[in-house]
Design a protein around this motif. Structure first.
Motif, PDB file in Angstrom:
ATOM      1  N   UNK A  62      38.901  14.807  45.964  1.00  0.00           N
ATOM      2  CA  UNK A  62      37.967  14.265  44.980  1.00  0.00           C
ATOM      3  C   UNK A  62      36.513  14.515  45.378  1.00  0.00           C
ATOM      4  N   UNK A  63      36.218  14.325  46.663  1.00  0.00           N
ATOM      5  CA  UNK A  63      34.811  14.365  47.092  1.00  0.00           C
ATOM      6  C   UNK A  63      34.452  15.600  47.916  1.00  0.00           C
ATOM      7  N   UNK A  64      35.453  16.391  48.303  1.00  0.00           N
ATOM      8  CA  UNK A  64      35.242  17.497  49.246  1.00  0.00           C
ATOM      9  C   UNK A  64      34.571  16.988  50.521  1.00  0.00           C
ATOM     10  N   UNK A  65      34.911  15.773  50.864  1.00  0.00           N
ATOM     11  CA  UNK A  65      34.406  15.146  52.085  1.00  0.00           C
ATOM     12  C   UNK A  65      35.556  14.359  52.696  1.00  0.00           C
TER      13      UNK A  65
ATOM     14  N   UNK B 284      47.751  12.056  42.259  1.00  0.00           N
ATOM     15  CA  UNK B 284      48.451  13.046  43.093  1.00  0.00           C
ATOM     16  C   UNK B 284      47.697  13.188  44.409  1.00  0.00           C
ATOM     17  N   UNK B 285      48.039  12.348  45.395  1.00  0.00           N
ATOM     18  CA  UNK B 285      47.253  12.330  46.634  1.00  0.00           C
ATOM     19  C   UNK B 285      47.470  13.527  47.558  1.00  0.00           C
ATOM     20  N   UNK B 286      48.516  14.349  47.307  1.00  0.00           N
ATOM     21  CA  UNK B 286      48.744  15.479  48.225  1.00  0.00           C
ATOM     22  C   UNK B 286      47.614  16.499  48.119  1.00  0.00           C
ATOM     23  N   UNK B 287      47.069  16.862  49.251  1.00  0.00           N
ATOM     24  CA  UNK B 287      45.911  17.760  49.282  1.00  0.00           C
ATOM     25  C   UNK B 287      46.233  19.122  48.658  1.00  0.00           C
TER      26      UNK B 287
ATOM     27  N   UNK C 142      46.228  20.864  43.304  1.00  0.00           N
ATOM     28  CA  UNK C 142      44.795  21.064  43.060  1.00  0.00           C
ATOM     29  C   UNK C 142      44.123  19.999  42.187  1.00  0.00           C
ATOM     30  N   UNK C 143      44.897  19.215  41.451  1.00  0.00           N
ATOM     31  CA  UNK C 143      44.268  18.154  40.643  1.00  0.00           C
ATOM     32  C   UNK C 143      44.443  16.810  41.334  1.00  0.00           C
ATOM     33  N   UNK C 144      43.614  15.835  40.966  1.00  0.00           N
ATOM     34  CA  UNK C 144      43.723  14.506  41.589  1.00  0.00           C
ATOM     35  C   UNK C 144      44.586  13.560  40.784  1.00  0.00           C
ATOM     36  N   UNK C 145      44.531  13.713  39.431  1.00  0.00           N
ATOM     37  CA  UNK C 145      45.320  12.774  38.639  1.00  0.00           C
ATOM     38  C   UNK C 145      45.642  13.349  37.272  1.00  0.00           C
TER      39      UNK C 145
ATOM     40  N   UNK D  11      44.794  16.740  33.007  1.00  0.00           N
ATOM     41  CA  UNK D  11      44.727  16.897  34.464  1.00  0.00           C
ATOM     42  C   UNK D  11      43.268  16.976  34.875  1.00  0.00           C
ATOM     43  N   UNK D  12      42.928  16.310  35.977  1.00  0.00           N
ATOM     44  CA  UNK D  12      41.537  16.313  36.462  1.00  0.00           C
ATOM     45  C   UNK D  12      41.418  17.118  37.740  1.00  0.00           C
ATOM     46  N   UNK D  13      40.603  18.158  37.665  1.00  0.00           N
ATOM     47  CA  UNK D  13      40.346  19.004  38.839  1.00  0.00           C
ATOM     48  C   UNK D  13      38.924  18.746  39.323  1.00  0.00           C
TER      49      UNK D  13
END
Ligand code: UDP
Length: 390
Positions: free
Chosen positions: A160-163, A288-291, A294-297, A316-318
Motif C-alpha cells: 500500500x505504501x511502498x514503505x 489481499x495481504x500477500x506481497x 499486486x492489488x491490496x483489496x 481491484x485496487x492497485x
C-alpha cells in the motif's frame, strides 16, 4: 470565461471540505463560488451508477462512520442513511479469514474452537513487549505478535505504501481494531452508514439547499483566482501545489482501480464462494495481504449499498506511485513527510485571507466525518471574523 466577477468566498475544491464550508458560509448570507478542476463534484467521494447499472464509488470505497452526533445531524439535513455494519475479510494462505483480527480469526488460525480467555492468554504470550509503540510495525507487534502481524499486516502495508510498516506512523496500522470477542466489524465508530442514495446525491441536495453557492466544474485554481475577486480564499487542494512546490513536492500515494462487472448469470457460479446469490465475493471488501499479489483489496460495494440489482461490480485496487498527472490519494504518514509539510504549513499559518482545510491541504490522513467537522469549524471561525451577511 468572462473575467472580473466577484464573490465573498472563493473555494477551491468541491469535495467534502469545500462543499460543507460553502454551505455553512452561504447559510450565513455570504456568496460562495466553488470550483473544481475535475468535471464532477464530491472529490474522491464521488459515486454513481456504472454501465452495468451498479452504484459504485468511483475513487475507492468511502465507508462513512462517525462518533460525532453533531456531524451526523449536520449531514442528515442532506441525506437519509442506509445503516451498514461494514464487514470485510482477508484472503491469504488460499482461504478467507475474518478480519480485523478477532476471536473468529483466532479459531480459523487454530483450526478449532476457542474462547476469548484462551485468545487473550495466547496474545499475552505472543505479543512483543513494547510499552510505547513508535511505528506501525511496533503497534501491531505489541498487540498480536509476529505471526499474525506477518500474516495480515506486513505485506499489505508494504504494498500500500511502498514503505516498511516500521517507517510509518503508529496511527496507520493502529487504525485497525484488534478484538478478543467475536465482533467482526471493520470499524469501531458508533454511527456506520452510507448516504442512502449515494454521496453525489447528498452533495447535490446540499447545493440545492444553498442558493448562495455557485459551482463551476472544470476550472482550475489559477483560472479561478484570475476570474473571481474575493474577500477570502478557501483552498482544499494539495498544499504544496498551492505554493508551486517551492520547497519540493510532498510525497503522496496513489491508486489505480480496475473494475469488473458481472451479470446474474455469471455470478451464479460464484455463489458457493460468496455465500449468496448475486455477489462475487463473501464480503464488501476482501484484503489481499500477500506481497506477491499486486492489488491490496477487492471491493464489491453492493454488499454495503444494499442496492437491489442482479448484476454486481468488483473493483481491484492497485497502489501506485504518485505523479503530478495522477490524483494524490493519500498523504504519506511518516515523520519525514510531516517535517516537509511543516515548511508549507508555516507559510499557510502566515496567510491572512486564505484558509487551508481538508485531507490534502492539511496533509493529514483524515476520515470524511473529520473533514466535515473541520469545515464546519473553519466556517464558524470565518463567520466570527467577518460576521454574517443576512
Ligand atoms: N492494513 C493492513 N492489512 C489489512 C488492512 C490494513 O496492513 O488487511 C494496514 C495498511 O497499512 C493500511 C492501514 O492498515 O494502509 C489502514 O487500513 P484501512 O483499511 O483503514 O485503510 P484505508 O481504507 O484508509 O485505505
Amino acid at each position: 470565461m468572462k473575467s472580473n466577477s466577484s464573490t465573498d468566498f472563493l473555494i477551491i475544491g468541491a469535495g467534502f471540505s469545500g462543499l460543507v464550508i460553502a454551505e455553512r458560509l452561504a447559510a450565513a448570507g455570504w456568496k460562495c463560488v466553488v470550483v473544481d478542476r475535475r468535471n464532477h463534484l464530491g472529490g474522491n467521494a464521488y459515486d454513481g451508477i456504472n454501465a452495468a447499472g451498479v452504484l459504485v464509488h468511483h475513487y475507492g470505497p468511502h465507508y462513512f462512520r462517525s462518533n460525532s452526533q453533531r456531524i451526523v445531524e449536520y449531514l442528515s439535513a442532506f441525506t437519509e442513511w442506509h445503516q451498514v455494519s461494514y464487514t470485510i475479510k482477508s484472503y491469504t494462505r488460499g482461504r478467507y479469514w475474518s478480519f480485523p483480527i478477532n476471536l473468529n480469526t483466532f479459531e480459523e488460525f487454530l483450526g478449532r474452537e476457542a474462547t476469548s480467555e484462551e485468545f487473550s492468554a495466547w496474545l499475552d504470550k505472543n505479543r512483543t513487549d513494547i510499552p510505547d509503540p513508535k511505528n506501525s510495525e511496533e503497534v501491531i507487534l505489541s498487540q498480536v505478535g509476529k505471526e499474525l502481524y506477518e500474516l495480515f499486516f506486513e505485506g499489505y502495508t508494504r504494498k500500500q505504501w511502498k514503505l516498511h510498516p516500521r517507517e510509518l506512523d503508529a496511527s496507520v496500522c493502529g487504525r485497525i481494531p484488534i478484538r478478543t470477542n467475536r465482533d467482526n466489524r471493520y470499524l469501531a465508530e458508533s454511527f456506520q452508514a452510507l448516504p442512502k442514495h449515494g454521496y453525489t446525491a447528498m452533495f447535490e441536495k446540499l447545493l440545492n439547499a444553498s442558493p448562495g453557492v455557485e459551482l463551476h466544474l472544470g476550472v482550475d485554481f489559477h483560472e479561478a483566482r484570475a476570474q473571481w475577486t474575493h474577500k477570502h480564499l478557501i483552498f482544499t487542494g494539495a498544499i504544496d501545489e498551492f505554493y508551486d512546490r517551492r520547497f519540493g513536492p510532498l510525497p503522496y500515494r496513489s491508486l489505480r482501480f480496475e473494475a469488473e462487472s458481472f451479470t446474474a448469470e455469471q455470478l451464479r457460479s460464484r455463489a458457493p464462494i460468496s455465500g449468496k446469490p448475486g455477489f462475487w465475493q463473501p464480503a464488501m471488501q476482501v484484503n489481499y495481504p500477500d506481497f506477491e499479489v499486486p492489488f491490496t483489496r477487492i471491493v464489491e460495494i453492493k454488499h454495503a449499498t444494499g442496492q437491489q440489482i442482479d448484476a454486481s461490480t468488483i473493483v481491484r485496487e492497485f497502489p501506485k506511485d504518485w505523479t503530478p498527472e495522477t490524483e494524490p490519494f493519500y498523504p504519506i504518514p511518516t515523520p519525514e513527510a510531516r517535517a516537509a509539510y511543516q515548511n508549507y504549513a508555516a507559510l499557510a499559518t502566515a496567510e491572512t485571507a486564505t484558509s487551508f482545510i481538508g485531507r490534502l491541504a492539511t496533509y493529514r490522513y483524515f476520515n470524511m466525518d473529520q473533514v466535515t467537522g473541520m469545515a464546519i469549524a473553519e466556517a464558524d471561525k470565518l463567520i466570527s471574523r467577518y460576521g454574517t451577511n443576512l
